[in-house]
Structures are given as structure tokens and as C-alpha cells.
Scaffold this motif. Structure first.
Motif, PDB file in Angstrom:
ATOM      1  N   TYR A   1      -3.570   8.945  -5.243  1.00 50.91           N
ATOM      2  CA  TYR A   1      -2.964   7.786  -4.582  1.00 50.91           C
ATOM      3  C   TYR A   1      -3.359   6.498  -5.307  1.00 50.91           C
ATOM      4  O   TYR A   1      -2.511   5.654  -5.632  1.00 50.91           O
ATOM      5  N   HIS A   2      -4.648   6.324  -5.569  1.00 49.09           N
ATOM      6  CA  HIS A   2      -5.103   5.099  -6.235  1.00 49.09           C
ATOM      7  C   HIS A   2      -4.610   5.039  -7.680  1.00 49.09           C
ATOM      8  O   HIS A   2      -4.304   3.947  -8.192  1.00 49.09           O
ATOM      9  N   ALA A   3      -4.510   6.195  -8.342  1.00 49.24           N
ATOM     10  CA  ALA A   3      -3.997   6.209  -9.716  1.00 49.24           C
ATOM     11  C   ALA A   3      -2.551   5.724  -9.756  1.00 49.24           C
ATOM     12  O   ALA A   3      -2.189   4.854 -10.560  1.00 49.24           O
TER      13      ALA A   3
ATOM     14  N   ASP B   1       0.815  -1.216   0.000  1.00 48.78           N
ATOM     15  CA  ASP B   1       0.000   0.000   0.000  1.00 48.78           C
ATOM     16  C   ASP B   1       0.849   1.268   0.000  1.00 48.78           C
ATOM     17  O   ASP B   1       0.327   2.365  -0.219  1.00 48.78           O
ATOM     18  N   ASN B   2       2.153   1.139   0.251  1.00 44.34           N
ATOM     19  CA  ASN B   2       3.026   2.299   0.315  1.00 44.34           C
ATOM     20  C   ASN B   2       3.547   2.666  -1.076  1.00 44.34           C
ATOM     21  O   ASN B   2       3.854   1.789  -1.888  1.00 44.34           O
ATOM     22  N   LEU B   3       3.653   3.965  -1.324  1.00 44.97           N
ATOM     23  CA  LEU B   3       4.170   4.465  -2.585  1.00 44.97           C
ATOM     24  C   LEU B   3       5.539   5.103  -2.357  1.00 44.97           C
ATOM     25  O   LEU B   3       5.712   5.891  -1.424  1.00 44.97           O
ATOM     26  N   PHE B   4       6.507   4.775  -3.212  1.00 40.89           N
ATOM     27  CA  PHE B   4       7.852   5.332  -3.105  1.00 40.89           C
ATOM     28  C   PHE B   4       8.255   5.912  -4.452  1.00 40.89           C
ATOM     29  O   PHE B   4       8.051   5.280  -5.501  1.00 40.89           O
TER      30      PHE B   4
ATOM     31  N   LYS C   1      -6.144  15.997   1.141  1.00 33.10           N
ATOM     32  CA  LYS C   1      -4.933  15.201   0.911  1.00 33.10           C
ATOM     33  C   LYS C   1      -4.775  14.206   2.055  1.00 33.10           C
ATOM     34  O   LYS C   1      -4.101  14.456   3.038  1.00 33.10           O
ATOM     35  N   SER C   2      -5.401  13.061   1.866  1.00 35.94           N
ATOM     36  CA  SER C   2      -5.506  12.072   2.935  1.00 35.94           C
ATOM     37  C   SER C   2      -4.501  10.932   2.804  1.00 35.94           C
ATOM     38  O   SER C   2      -4.480  10.042   3.660  1.00 35.94           O
ATOM     39  N   HIS C   3      -3.671  10.944   1.755  1.00 32.89           N
ATOM     40  CA  HIS C   3      -2.720   9.863   1.551  1.00 32.89           C
ATOM     41  C   HIS C   3      -1.299  10.415   1.412  1.00 32.89           C
ATOM     42  O   HIS C   3      -1.099  11.624   1.259  1.00 32.89           O
ATOM     43  N   THR C   4      -0.342   9.502   1.466  1.00 33.30           N
ATOM     44  CA  THR C   4       1.063   9.903   1.493  1.00 33.30           C
ATOM     45  C   THR C   4       1.850   9.257   0.361  1.00 33.30           C
ATOM     46  O   THR C   4       1.675   8.073   0.056  1.00 33.30           O
TER      47      THR C   4
END
Length: 418
Positions: free
Chosen positions: A77-79, A29-32, A58-61
Motif C-alpha cells: 500500500y505504501h509503495a 489515501d485511497n488507491l485506484f 492484508k490490512s489495506h485496500t
């Protein structure tokens, strides 16, 4: 333990520099990612993402290199999560997404980057349209998209091998195009007097067909300026059906036929123009600069009493004290750019609806609603009954939120695409 500091954007190193997201692959679930700069004149290979902003919260990181996170919206985030490669071993994917690549808190940067947006999308290897997370509606829409793409490919082949392949789909032929006004790039993002003349002609056409009350609801004048920006609200990250009412006053300022300020603006643009460089906004392309050059030939001695008394858009005018700025109204030009509307053409239908579509739109093209699609499409009728070719999607003001279903116009009949 000290909390990780939020990522701080550094100023871009040049006027034609953009940031590109170097997104790592993965299945968690984490994006880098890493933000890298590139020059539009010789940019690295990247893909651009077109997506619906949805909620502005802006609810995601997004975790950037060095351990500093940046806050992004749920939609972005989902994109990114769905578009990234599935494993780290697959390598990074170079992407441009405005929600991460533009410092949204820096108004000057945001305005400057919006001016480059047409080039940013044009320079990308491809533009990825992200319609949202997988749902039944998305699956239905994807099935429709596959049918439309297949029909388009068959149509291209038919001229060479006389293919008779046909694709039958249900749909509702709603209206017919009776007027085409040209693309905004050539007709509206241009010299002040020229854009005023064009806007006046289109608005007069609308009044002739619909009167002061727009057939899709509201006033015709309001429908007109909302249509040219696809009714987008910049404060809500360009969501449809939300354009701020203050944008109407900016529109009026943008088209006001004040010769004195038109001449001043033209001269300023010519002074800034360097033939060895790209023209600056609003002179986006050479054709635009030429229009501004022509306007510089106006006689300034005849301008003192020209305050736009005959402006058909006068009802939107703000106080006279605000008329003195040569830059007033450019907010509306920026909205046209944000809506990516430069190469879309204005058109009007037999029933009095107005809209924007690809510049290939022609008279007698038909507005059609297809099950599974969130937008209307334009089709071009062939000689055979119920047989059409696909022109493309379009925006119809007053018909973008399911109104055709509520108003009982949904008479489904077979449509054959060739």
C-alpha cells in the motif's frame, strides 16, 4: 445497502500472460487502479516494483475499476501510494507488483507466474526498489546510495577522461573473497547430476574451511541451502532469516543423484521441448535444456542400484517412500527463482562465510559494511591504500541482521571510492 464485493481474479488467458497494474495518480489515501493483461512476448511498457513484504496481513485496500476492492499488505500500500503520480491529470502509471498482479490464493497461478519472474523483471522498463516509508534510516541510506551512484558514474568516466574524482565514506572492511562458485543459472538450475556435482564441490569447500559448524552459527549444511535461497520464507512472503526447515529436505531432493529419475526427467523435458517456443521450467534457457539433453544419454541399465548412498546431503533425506516422484524437490528450485537468484554467484570468504552476489564478483573482492546500508557490499581494492571500486551489494549468511555490530567487528575506517 449491499457491501462492495471483493475483487475476483479471472484466470489468465495464456501461459505467457501477466497482469499489469494501471495505477491512477492522486494525493489522497485511497488507491485506484485497473488490472490489465499483457503478453510477455510483446508486453506493454511497465515498471516492476521490488519491495519488502513485511507483515503478511492484508490490512489495506486497492480499489480496482468497477468498484471491487482487493486486499493488499501495508508495505505494498505504501509503495503504491508513494510511487504513483501526484495528480490524476498526470495520468496512470503502469506497474507490476506481485502482491496485486498475481492471484496469491491460486497456487497453480502463483507457481506458474514465479517461473516467469526473471522475464517479468527483465522485460520491465526499470525495476523500482522500494525500501519503505521515509525515516531517518531511509534518509541515511539514500545519502549513501547517492554517494555510491556518483562513485560508479565517475568510475565509468575515468576510463575515457582519466578522471581522478574520489568519494570518501566511512566503512568497515570485514572479509575477503577466496572462492567463487559461479552463477546458479549455469551451475545449479540445471540437470540433476550436474547440480549435484556443483553442490557437492561447494559444500566440500565449505567443510574444508569451516567444518560442520558454520562460522556464522548453526550447521554448515543448513547454512549452505539457506544461502542459495537467501534464507527466504515463502509462507511469510519471502522475508529474510525465515526459510522453513522443510526447505532443507526439498533441497536434498533437488540435488539427489538418482540416475534413474534424472534420466526420466531429462526425457520428459525433451519431449516437451519445442525449439520454436521458450523452454519450460526447469529448462529456463537453452543452456539449461542442453544440460538436460546430455543427461538423457545416461545408461538406464546401470541405474537400478543407484539410490544416492554417497550423497553428502544424506542427513536431510526423508523417508524412502517419498523418493519416487520425479518432481520432488522442485519446490526448492522455485525458491531460487522467487529469490531472483539466477544471475547471482555463490562465493566464500577467508573467514568461512558464504554468500551470493552479482556475477561480477572476483577473488580478493572485500566484504564491506557501510553506515546507512542494510546489506553488505563488495568492493574491489585498487593499488592505492584504502581505495576501492564498487562491485555491488551481496548476501552474507549470518551477517544480514546486524551481527557485525553485536560481535564487535565494527572498526570504521575511511574508504575511498573511485
Amino acid at each position: 445497502m449491499e457491501a462492495t464485493k471483493t475483487y475476483k481474479y479471472t484466470a489468465l488467458s495464456g501461459p505467457r500472460i501477466i497482469r499489469v497494474l494501471r495505477l491512477s495518480g492522486g494525493s489522497t489515501d485511497n488507491l485506484f487502479a485497473e488490472l490489465v493483461e499483457t503478453n510477455l512476448d510483446h508486453a506493454c511498457s511497465y515498471e516492476a516494483i521490488s519491495y519488502v513484504w513485511g507483515s503478511a496481513e492484508k490490512s489495506h485496500t486497492l480499489n480496482l475499476r468497477g468498484g471491487s476492492p482487493v486486499k493488499i499488505t501495508e508495505s505494498l500500500y505504501h509503495a503504491l501510494k508513494d510511487i504513483r503520480y501526484s495528480t490524476i491529470e498526470d495520468g496512470p502509471r503502469y506497474l507490476w507488483a506481485d502482491g496485486a498482479c498475481i492471484n496469491q490464493e491460486d497456487i497453480d497461478e502463483r507457481s506458474q507466474q514465479v517461473g516467469l519472474m526473471a522475464e517479468i523483471y527483465g522485460s520491465a522498463l526499470k525495476v523500482i526498489t522500494y525500501v519503505g516509508q521515509d525515516t531517518l534510516d531511509v534518509k541515511k541510506g539514500m545519502k549513501l546510495a547517492e554517494t555510491l551512484v556518483a562513485a560508479q558514474k565517475e568510475s565509468r568516466r575515468s576510463s575515457a577522461n582519466k578522471s581522478n574524482a574520489k568519494h570518501r565514506i566511512p566503512g568497515c572492511v570485514f572479509d575477503r573473497v577466496v572462492h567463487v562458485g559461479g552463477t546458479l543459472r549455469r551451475c545449479f538450475i540445471t540437470a540433476r547430476l550436474e547440480r549435484y556435482k556443483w553442490a557437492q564441490e561447494q559444500y566440500s569447500q565449505l567443510l574444508t574451511r569451516s567444518g560442520t559448524k558454520y562460522v556464522g552459527g548453526g550447521a554448515s549444511l543448513e547454512a549452505f541451502w539457506r544461502t542459495l535461497i537467501l534464507d527466504l520464507d515463502p509462507e511469510k512472503r519471502m522475508q529474510h532469516h525465515n526459510a522453513l526447515r522443510t526447505s532443507g529436505a526439498s533441497f536434498e531432493s533437488y540435488v539427489r543423484p538418482n540416475k534413474l529419475w534424472a534420466r526420466k526427467e531429462a526425457l520428459e523435458s525433451i519431449e516437451d521441448y519445442n525449439p520454436n517456443k521458450r523452454p519450460k521450467p526447469p529448462a529456463i534457457e537453452s543452456v539449461v535444456m542442453e544440460a538436460w539433453k546430455r543427461e538423457s544419454m545416461l545408461d538406464p541399465t546401470a541405474c537400478d542400484k543407484d539410490e544416492g548412498e554417497y550423497n553428502v546431503f544424506r542427513s536431510l533425506r526423508q523417508k524412502d517412500s517419498q523418493q519416487g516422484s520425479s518432481s520432488q524437490g522442485l519446490e526448492y528450485r522455485d525458491l531460487v527463482l522467487k529469490a531472483q537468484n539466477l544471475y547471482r554467484a555463490f562465493f566464500m570468504t577467508e573467514k568461512g562465510y558464504i554468500g551470493m552476489s552479482a556475477q561480477g564478483v572476483e577473488l580478493d573482492d572485500v566484504v564491506t559494511f557501510l553506515p546507512g546500508a542494510r546489506v553488505p557490499f563488495l568492493l574491489r581494492r585498487k593499488k592505492e591504500c584504502s581505495t576501492y571500486s564498487l562491485v555491488g551489494d551481496c548476501y552474507i549468511h549470518g551477517m544480514m541482521n546486524g551481527e557485525v555490530l553485536r560481535d564487535g567487528h565494527w572498526n570504521v575506517s575511511p574508504i575511498i571510492l573511485v
